[in-house]
Scaffold this motif. Structure first.
Motif, PDB file in Angstrom:
ATOM      1  N   ALA A  27     118.470  38.186 106.994  1.00 19.53           N
ATOM      2  CA  ALA A  27     118.542  39.557 107.490  1.00 19.53           C
ATOM      3  C   ALA A  27     117.536  39.785 108.606  1.00 19.53           C
ATOM      4  CB  ALA A  27     118.299  40.541 106.343  1.00 19.53           C
ATOM      5  N   VAL A  28     117.869  40.765 109.449  1.00 20.97           N
ATOM      6  CA  VAL A  28     116.950  41.236 110.493  1.00 20.97           C
ATOM      7  C   VAL A  28     116.882  42.755 110.369  1.00 20.97           C
ATOM      8  CG1 VAL A  28     116.444  41.361 112.943  1.00 20.97           C
ATOM      9  CG2 VAL A  28     117.574  39.339 112.010  1.00 20.97           C
ATOM     10  N   TYR A  29     115.641  43.296 110.336  1.00 20.21           N
ATOM     11  CA  TYR A  29     115.459  44.746 110.181  1.00 20.21           C
ATOM     12  C   TYR A  29     114.911  45.302 111.491  1.00 20.21           C
ATOM     13  CZ  TYR A  29     113.763  49.213 108.365  1.00 20.21           C
ATOM     14  OH  TYR A  29     113.540  50.549 108.151  1.00 20.21           O
ATOM     15  N   TYR A  30     115.565  46.344 112.017  1.00 20.87           N
ATOM     16  CA  TYR A  30     115.147  46.983 113.266  1.00 20.87           C
ATOM     17  C   TYR A  30     114.686  48.420 112.972  1.00 20.87           C
ATOM     18  CZ  TYR A  30     117.821  43.182 115.459  1.00 20.87           C
ATOM     19  OH  TYR A  30     118.308  41.944 115.845  1.00 20.87           O
ATOM     20  N   ALA A  31     113.599  48.828 113.592  1.00 22.47           N
ATOM     21  CA  ALA A  31     113.117  50.204 113.486  1.00 22.47           C
ATOM     22  C   ALA A  31     112.335  50.531 114.757  1.00 22.47           C
ATOM     23  CB  ALA A  31     112.227  50.387 112.258  1.00 22.47           C
ATOM     24  N   ASN A  32     112.125  51.803 115.017  1.00 24.48           N
ATOM     25  CA  ASN A  32     111.381  52.187 116.211  1.00 24.48           C
ATOM     26  C   ASN A  32     109.958  51.633 116.192  1.00 24.48           C
ATOM     27  OD1 ASN A  32     113.410  53.613 117.548  1.00 24.48           O
ATOM     28  ND2 ASN A  32     113.013  55.473 116.367  1.00 24.48           N
ATOM     29  N   THR A  33     109.349  51.670 115.020  1.00 26.42           N
ATOM     30  CA  THR A  33     108.052  51.032 114.816  1.00 26.42           C
ATOM     31  C   THR A  33     108.103  50.303 113.477  1.00 26.42           C
ATOM     32  OG1 THR A  33     107.026  52.882 113.614  1.00 26.42           O
ATOM     33  CG2 THR A  33     106.881  52.919 116.034  1.00 26.42           C
ATOM     34  N   ILE A  34     107.175  49.377 113.279  1.00 28.75           N
ATOM     35  CA  ILE A  34     107.136  48.652 112.003  1.00 28.75           C
ATOM     36  C   ILE A  34     105.890  49.059 111.203  1.00 28.75           C
ATOM     37  CG2 ILE A  34     108.502  46.673 112.742  1.00 28.75           C
ATOM     38  CD1 ILE A  34     105.898  45.194 113.329  1.00 28.75           C
ATOM     39  N   VAL A  35     105.458  50.326 111.419  1.00 33.70           N
ATOM     40  CA  VAL A  35     104.317  50.848 110.663  1.00 33.70           C
ATOM     41  C   VAL A  35     104.675  51.006 109.194  1.00 33.70           C
ATOM     42  CG1 VAL A  35     102.763  52.816 110.423  1.00 33.70           C
ATOM     43  CG2 VAL A  35     103.398  52.012 112.687  1.00 33.70           C
ATOM     44  N   ASP A  36     105.899  51.458 108.917  1.00 30.66           N
ATOM     45  CA  ASP A  36     106.354  51.639 107.540  1.00 30.66           C
ATOM     46  C   ASP A  36     106.630  50.274 106.913  1.00 30.66           C
ATOM     47  OD1 ASP A  36     107.463  52.419 105.153  1.00 30.66           O
ATOM     48  OD2 ASP A  36     109.409  52.962 106.022  1.00 30.66           O
ATOM     49  N   ASN A  37     105.767  49.864 105.987  1.00 32.43           N
ATOM     50  CA  ASN A  37     105.958  48.577 105.307  1.00 32.43           C
ATOM     51  C   ASN A  37     106.835  48.690 104.077  1.00 32.43           C
ATOM     52  OD1 ASN A  37     104.406  46.963 107.023  1.00 32.43           O
ATOM     53  ND2 ASN A  37     102.508  47.592 106.029  1.00 32.43           N
ATOM     54  N   GLN A  38     106.868  49.873 103.471  1.00 31.39           N
ATOM     55  CA  GLN A  38     107.524  50.003 102.174  1.00 31.39           C
ATOM     56  C   GLN A  38     109.027  49.737 102.244  1.00 31.39           C
ATOM     57  OE1 GLN A  38     106.748  53.744 100.266  1.00 31.39           O
ATOM     58  NE2 GLN A  38     107.810  53.183  98.382  1.00 31.39           N
ATOM     59  N   THR A  39     109.714  50.363 103.201  1.00 31.65           N
ATOM     60  CA  THR A  39     111.174  50.212 103.279  1.00 31.65           C
ATOM     61  C   THR A  39     111.594  48.758 103.502  1.00 31.65           C
ATOM     62  OG1 THR A  39     111.395  52.475 104.100  1.00 31.65           O
ATOM     63  CG2 THR A  39     113.253  50.969 104.486  1.00 31.65           C
TER      64      THR A  39
END
Length: 409
Positions: free
Chosen positions: A112-124
């Motif tokens: 899998a590859v996870y994309y987000a605006n920032t990777i500050v959120d570690n929990q999700t």
């Protein structure tokens, strides 16, 4: 003795009525209430909002089982058929909190590859990664033809017991509880000495700068005056600590917590609390004398901080060694340092709380600590009496010598 009580009561009342004391106490009480009810506060502001993650499933088989586990972990997944670039733009625009692209690796296992605006959120991403790892394990087991019973057997933890051979050694449960208490009391002692030790030095310097000290010295013996300041500030600090404890107790009760169980202190022997009180008081007295003496050497309140910095560094060093000792209480370094009077209040208490310490070591430590305090009181009274009459630029070692010479006159 009446003069001693007069100084102590005056110091206590003055500090208790000070605006800074009242404001600090009120703010700290609000923080304690906030920490005790942190979960309801977080829920009030965030509500039941879940992270919304879009999923592009290139395998056609992973989304279903992954969605079940993610929903259980409070993450909302939505399967989409958009192109990957379009989905990334939707994340940038705020339509989704993240984008998860599922695929299979060369061995036919999930990737899998996870994309987000920032990777500050570690929990999700961590929750999604754990869920995918579980799916990978299940698929690997299916490929190997393992049954559910065999998988459960493989997942069982290794039987591992820790048995202490010493007769009076603490059990693992007792150690965990003792470690919690030791940490709390070490931190309390650290904050207590830094906060109220500085208050003692400031109190002495303030009176000296206003020339009130010259009148006091002529009417109150230096030892009585020294201890009057120390006891007065100690009463102020105990009052504030009592208020903090009462507020924390009430806040925990209101939030439905059992206080002793919350702190993990429901199985500890009474002796450890006695030792905590003894070392707490001796440590405070040791450092309080030093702070008062150094405060008597400065002529201006703004010079207090540079003067007491060496003592504060001793307190910080003792606390840092104690933090190391929480995980290695039997190390030779911690054992040796626990007999150094300036470190003993924290380190010997730490050893008593976590390991079995011979009675003679405790007695020797207390004797060294008491002798050091007595010596500091004797020496400090001489410096204090001369120091409060000295004015001018501060030079610690030179001023101490000059203060003793003034006392002899």
């Amino acid at each position: 003795m009446n003069k001693f009580f007069l100084v102590a009561v005056h110091t206590y009342q003055t500090k208790l009525k000070a605006k800074a004391f009242l404001v600090t106490t009120a703010i700290t009480c609000l923080l304690i209430i906030g920490v005790a009810n942190i979960q309801p506060i977080i829920e009030f502001f965030t509500g039941d909002e879940k992270p919304h993650v879009a999923v592009i499933d290139r395998t056609g088989s992973l989304y279903g089982p992954l969605a079940k586990q993610a929903n259980h972990n409070q993450i909302a997944l939505t399967k989409i058929t958009d192109m990957e670039n379009e989905a990334k733009e939707a994340v940038k625009e705020g339509k989704w909190d993240g984008l998860l692209v599922l695929s299979m690796d060369a061995e036919g296992l999930p990737a899998a590859v996870y994309y987000a605006n920032t990777i500050v959120d570690n929990q999700t991403p961590e929750v999604l990664e754990r869920a995918l790892s579980q799916l990978k394990t299940a698929l690997s087991a299916a490929k190997l033809g393992l049954t559910d019973e065999q998988m459960a057997e493989l997942s069982k933890p290794v039987p591992f017991q820790k048995v202490a051979l010493e007769k009076n050694a603490k059990t693992e449960e007792e150690l965990n509880e003792a470690r919690s208490l030791v940490y709390v009391l070490l931190f309390a002692m650290y904050m207590f000495v830094l906060m109220y030790g500085g208050m003692i030095a400031t109190e002495v310097a303030t009176e000296k700068s206003s020339r009130v000290m010259e009148i006091l010295v002529s009417s109150v013996p230096p030892v009585q005056q020294l201890f009057g300041k120390i006891i007065g500030v100690a009463l102020v600090s105990l009052t504030q600590f009592f208020v903090f404890f009462a507020v924390a107790f009430a806040a925990l009760k209101t939030s439905g917590q059992e206080v002793w169980r919350f702190l993990g202190l429901d199985h500890l022997p009474a002796s450890i609390f006695v030792y905590a009180l003894v070392f707490f008081l001796l440590g405070y007295l040791l450092y309080a004398v030093l702070f008062a003496v150094l405060g008597s050497l400065v002529s201006r309140v703004e010079d207090v901080q540079p003067a007491i910095t060496p003592v504060m560094m001793l307190v910080v060093a003792a606390f840092m060694i104690a933090m190391f000792g929480l995980n290695a209480p039997e190390s030779a370094f911690v054992t040796g340092a626990s007999f150094v009077p300036f470190f003993a209040p924290m380190l010997m208490f730490l050893r008593i709380g976590l390991v079995s310490v011979p009675g003679w070591e405790v007695a020797l430590c207390l004797a060294l600590l008491a002798a050091t305090i007595a010596l500091l009181i004797y020496f400090g009274a001489k410096v204090y009496r001369g120091g409060v009459l000295m004015y001018g630029r501060m030079n610690i070692f030179k001023d101490i010598k000059q203060a003793i010479q003034l006392t002899k006159k």
